[in-house]
Structures are given as structure tokens and as C-alpha cells.
Write a protein that holds these residues in place. Sequence first.
Motif, short mmCIF file in Angstrom:
data_model
loop_
_atom_site.label_atom_id
_atom_site.label_comp_id
_atom_site.label_asym_id
_atom_site.label_seq_id
_atom_site.Cartn_x
_atom_site.Cartn_y
_atom_site.Cartn_z
N ARG A 38 0.82 -1.21 0.00
CA ARG A 38 0.00 0.00 0.00
C ARG A 38 0.85 1.26 0.00
O ARG A 38 0.46 2.27 -0.59
N THR A 49 -10.08 -3.07 -4.72
CA THR A 49 -10.39 -2.74 -3.33
C THR A 49 -10.94 -3.97 -2.62
O THR A 49 -11.25 -4.98 -3.25
N PHE A 80 -10.72 6.57 -1.89
CA PHE A 80 -10.63 5.47 -0.95
C PHE A 80 -9.47 5.70 0.00
O PHE A 80 -8.48 6.34 -0.35
N LYS A 82 -6.20 4.14 1.94
CA LYS A 82 -5.22 3.15 1.47
C LYS A 82 -5.49 1.77 2.05
O LYS A 82 -5.20 0.77 1.40
N CYS A 84 -8.09 0.24 2.23
CA CYS A 84 -9.13 -0.44 1.47
C CYS A 84 -8.59 -1.20 0.26
O CYS A 84 -9.32 -1.97 -0.36
N ILE A 85 -7.34 -0.99 -0.08
CA ILE A 85 -6.76 -1.66 -1.25
C ILE A 85 -6.35 -3.08 -0.87
O ILE A 85 -5.57 -3.28 0.05
N SER A 86 -6.90 -4.06 -1.57
CA SER A 86 -6.57 -5.45 -1.26
C SER A 86 -5.44 -5.98 -2.13
O SER A 86 -4.67 -6.82 -1.68
#
Length: 122
Positions: A38, A49, A80, A82, A84-86
Motif C-alpha cells: 500500500r 479494493t 478510498f 489506502k 481499502c486496497i486489497s
Amino acid sequence: MNGGMIGMIAIYAVIIGLVYLFLLRPNSKKKKEEAAMRNNLEIGDEVTTIGGIVGRVVAIKDDEDALIIETGSDRVKMKFRKWCISSVDTVKEMPKTDEKKGLFSGFGKKKKDNPAEDKKPE
């Protein structure tokens, strides 16, 4: 009686050690890798996400710990956090370095689809 107590303490120590090795250590390692992923986001990266929204990063706001991604053909922009980023779906090329020649030097390399690409133009 004293030897039995030492044996019990040894068994508990082994169990605690195994719990650390198999549960806690891999979890903390995974969290560190996700945080590094991230923090290394760049503009233009394709991301997914945690909600399944796929898009391209168009802006990064470090002061808010957020980023803006653009989705779809209609170019909708969404903001969004950070966390939340998968995953980052962009494949980045690693800088080329001299490889050590060894037993497995060719292991894991992609084969070229077209053998004619290996030949140098004349």
C-alpha cells in the motif's frame, strides 16, 4: 515430582513456540507485506479494493492517507483510504541484474512465444 514439573513447563514452552511459529509470525509477516504494498502505490497502478472495485490510481493524497481511483469506461473517480486496497494488479518489471549461473539459473523464466524474437536483426 520435581522432574514432572520441569517436563510440564517444557511441554508448555514447546506449545507456545509452535503457536508463535505457525500462527503469529506468518500473520505479522503478511501484514508487513500488505503495508509495504500500500505504501508503494504509484499513479497508474491497477488496484482492486476490498469491496471488489477495480480501477486505476489517478491521485495519491498522503496527507489524508487516501487515494483516488478511476473506474470503468465512463471514468468515474472515487476516493478510498489506502487500507481499502486489497491488491495491486499492475505487473511491474524488476530492474535487470546479472544472474549467477547455477543449477537452477533458468528455473522460473518465461519462455518466449516466438523463437524469432531471440534472433538479432541484421
